[in-house]
Scaffold this motif. Sequence first.
Motif, PDB file in Angstrom:
ATOM      1  N   THR A  79       0.814  -1.213   0.000  1.00  0.00           N
ATOM      2  CA  THR A  79       0.000   0.000   0.000  1.00  0.00           C
ATOM      3  C   THR A  79       0.854   1.272   0.000  1.00  0.00           C
ATOM      4  O   THR A  79       0.337   2.357  -0.249  1.00  0.00           O
ATOM      5  CB  THR A  79      -0.948   0.021   1.220  1.00  0.00           C
ATOM      6  OG1 THR A  79      -0.180  -0.101   2.427  1.00  0.00           O
ATOM      7  CG2 THR A  79      -1.934  -1.136   1.144  1.00  0.00           C
ATOM      8  N   ASN A 139      -6.857   3.665  -1.719  1.00  0.00           N
ATOM      9  CA  ASN A 139      -5.816   3.279  -0.769  1.00  0.00           C
ATOM     10  C   ASN A 139      -6.031   4.024   0.543  1.00  0.00           C
ATOM     11  O   ASN A 139      -6.230   5.240   0.567  1.00  0.00           O
ATOM     12  CB  ASN A 139      -4.433   3.612  -1.339  1.00  0.00           C
ATOM     13  CG  ASN A 139      -3.314   3.005  -0.509  1.00  0.00           C
ATOM     14  OD1 ASN A 139      -3.417   1.871  -0.051  1.00  0.00           O
ATOM     15  ND2 ASN A 139      -2.250   3.757  -0.309  1.00  0.00           N
ATOM     16  N   GLY A 140      -6.027   3.285   1.653  1.00  0.00           N
ATOM     17  CA  GLY A 140      -6.263   3.902   2.948  1.00  0.00           C
ATOM     18  C   GLY A 140      -5.015   4.557   3.515  1.00  0.00           C
ATOM     19  O   GLY A 140      -3.883   4.216   3.152  1.00  0.00           O
ATOM     20  N   GLN A 176      -4.064   4.258   6.574  1.00  0.00           N
ATOM     21  CA  GLN A 176      -3.431   3.275   7.443  1.00  0.00           C
ATOM     22  C   GLN A 176      -2.753   2.215   6.593  1.00  0.00           C
ATOM     23  O   GLN A 176      -3.319   1.732   5.604  1.00  0.00           O
ATOM     24  CB  GLN A 176      -4.455   2.606   8.350  1.00  0.00           C
ATOM     25  CG  GLN A 176      -4.946   3.441   9.504  1.00  0.00           C
ATOM     26  CD  GLN A 176      -5.852   2.630  10.419  1.00  0.00           C
ATOM     27  OE1 GLN A 176      -7.060   2.542  10.189  1.00  0.00           O
ATOM     28  NE2 GLN A 176      -5.279   2.037  11.448  1.00  0.00           N
ATOM     29  N   HIS A 188      -4.447  -0.950   4.508  1.00  0.00           N
ATOM     30  CA  HIS A 188      -5.899  -0.757   4.451  1.00  0.00           C
ATOM     31  C   HIS A 188      -6.336  -0.273   3.064  1.00  0.00           C
ATOM     32  O   HIS A 188      -5.632   0.496   2.420  1.00  0.00           O
ATOM     33  CB  HIS A 188      -6.356   0.254   5.501  1.00  0.00           C
ATOM     34  CG  HIS A 188      -6.404  -0.307   6.884  1.00  0.00           C
ATOM     35  ND1 HIS A 188      -7.564  -0.413   7.614  1.00  0.00           N
ATOM     36  CD2 HIS A 188      -5.422  -0.814   7.678  1.00  0.00           C
ATOM     37  CE1 HIS A 188      -7.303  -0.945   8.799  1.00  0.00           C
ATOM     38  NE2 HIS A 188      -6.005  -1.182   8.862  1.00  0.00           N
ATOM     39  N   LEU A 245      -9.983   1.323   1.229  1.00  0.00           N
ATOM     40  CA  LEU A 245     -11.324   1.840   1.467  1.00  0.00           C
ATOM     41  C   LEU A 245     -12.216   1.504   0.281  1.00  0.00           C
ATOM     42  O   LEU A 245     -11.828   1.705  -0.881  1.00  0.00           O
ATOM     43  CB  LEU A 245     -11.285   3.356   1.685  1.00  0.00           C
ATOM     44  CG  LEU A 245     -10.249   3.865   2.690  1.00  0.00           C
ATOM     45  CD1 LEU A 245     -10.351   5.375   2.828  1.00  0.00           C
ATOM     46  CD2 LEU A 245     -10.393   3.173   4.035  1.00  0.00           C
ATOM     47  N   ASP A 299     -14.035   0.403   5.557  1.00  0.00           N
ATOM     48  CA  ASP A 299     -12.601   0.261   5.800  1.00  0.00           C
ATOM     49  C   ASP A 299     -12.249  -1.225   5.805  1.00  0.00           C
ATOM     50  O   ASP A 299     -12.653  -1.978   6.693  1.00  0.00           O
ATOM     51  CB  ASP A 299     -12.238   0.899   7.149  1.00  0.00           C
ATOM     52  CG  ASP A 299     -10.737   1.051   7.345  1.00  0.00           C
ATOM     53  OD1 ASP A 299      -9.970   0.612   6.458  1.00  0.00           O
ATOM     54  OD2 ASP A 299     -10.332   1.597   8.385  1.00  0.00           O
ATOM     55  N   ALA A 300     -11.503  -1.661   4.788  1.00  0.00           N
ATOM     56  CA  ALA A 300     -11.107  -3.065   4.664  1.00  0.00           C
ATOM     57  C   ALA A 300      -9.605  -3.199   4.925  1.00  0.00           C
ATOM     58  O   ALA A 300      -8.834  -2.260   4.711  1.00  0.00           O
ATOM     59  CB  ALA A 300     -11.450  -3.587   3.266  1.00  0.00           C
ATOM     60  N   LYS A 301      -9.203  -4.372   5.369  1.00  0.00           N
ATOM     61  CA  LYS A 301      -7.809  -4.589   5.745  1.00  0.00           C
ATOM     62  C   LYS A 301      -7.217  -5.765   4.981  1.00  0.00           C
ATOM     63  O   LYS A 301      -7.846  -6.818   4.838  1.00  0.00           O
ATOM     64  CB  LYS A 301      -7.715  -4.855   7.255  1.00  0.00           C
ATOM     65  CG  LYS A 301      -6.294  -5.004   7.773  1.00  0.00           C
ATOM     66  CD  LYS A 301      -6.289  -5.236   9.278  1.00  0.00           C
ATOM     67  CE  LYS A 301      -4.867  -5.364   9.813  1.00  0.00           C
ATOM     68  NZ  LYS A 301      -4.872  -5.605  11.294  1.00  0.00           N
ATOM     69  N   PHE A 360     -13.271  -7.561   5.494  1.00  0.00           N
ATOM     70  CA  PHE A 360     -14.077  -6.456   6.018  1.00  0.00           C
ATOM     71  C   PHE A 360     -15.453  -6.945   6.442  1.00  0.00           C
ATOM     72  O   PHE A 360     -15.923  -8.004   6.017  1.00  0.00           O
ATOM     73  CB  PHE A 360     -14.225  -5.340   4.976  1.00  0.00           C
ATOM     74  CG  PHE A 360     -14.886  -5.770   3.680  1.00  0.00           C
ATOM     75  CD1 PHE A 360     -16.249  -5.629   3.492  1.00  0.00           C
ATOM     76  CD2 PHE A 360     -14.129  -6.310   2.647  1.00  0.00           C
ATOM     77  CE1 PHE A 360     -16.860  -6.015   2.311  1.00  0.00           C
ATOM     78  CE2 PHE A 360     -14.730  -6.695   1.448  1.00  0.00           C
ATOM     79  CZ  PHE A 360     -16.090  -6.547   1.274  1.00  0.00           C
TER      80      PHE A 360
END
Length: 266
Positions: free
Chosen positions: A85, A144-145, A147, A150, A152, A177-179, A191
């Motif tokens: 990421t 792209n999150g 964190q 992560h 989104l 919010d997915a990981k 998620f």
Amino acid sequence: MSRKIWLTTATVVIVGLMATTAYAALTQVNTYTVTGAIKGGKGATKKAQKPVSVIFNYTVGEESGNRPSPVTKYSILFGGLVVNTGVAPGCDVAKLNASTNTAGLGVCPKGSLVGFGSIDNHVGSSEDITKQDITCYLDLTTVNGSQKGHMLLWLQSRDTATDPTKKCVISVHQAIDAKFVKKSSGTALEFSVPPNLLHPGGVGVLDNAVVNVGSTIKKISKKIGGKKVGYFSAYSCAKTQKVSVAFTQESDNSTKVASTTVPCTK
């Protein structure tokens, strides 16, 4: 006369209760299919990883043709792939969700949008699983999150001006919010679905069932330490690679896994 009215009313109530009981007796047995493709990773190895784009789709049905049970959790495994990421700027999920209009993505940095897609939903009364004539079509943007690790999932009601047949009965502008989770055979995106998306109007009123999802993650790369690193990079992609999804359905909290092998191309 009053007695006849009372009997008629009682009959209606009884019939209504019988109908509700009949619907309640029905069970939802979801069915799932998964398809996709990995582009740019053919011949990749652990020592010679290749940035790739990923096409990923799935459908949800119901064994008896009823509305599927809502799916509360997803674990989407991409075999032979790693996620980096750090190759793209990140967007803050709180800021994104605080922007509740169609320009919500404007709060995200340039370059943070990593993919796109669509989600089709069937909505119906929580008490009647045979009803699925209410539809909700959403546009999906993968972001792209901020964190590390992560992603989104930005969901937005489709613009009915461009396609009046693909509307949504509710207004949706929301990020999930997915990981990314590293697995022995690849990387999974995991998620949970927020309650308001599972049950528009509240629990026990309406159930929202996802029936079709199509998504594409773009081939994005950046040089890090002299090596080209992809947002998604393949480290094992001879001819095909496994993609699977673990779906947890709400009706009985059971989890089913659907898997397939997708082609790896140049």
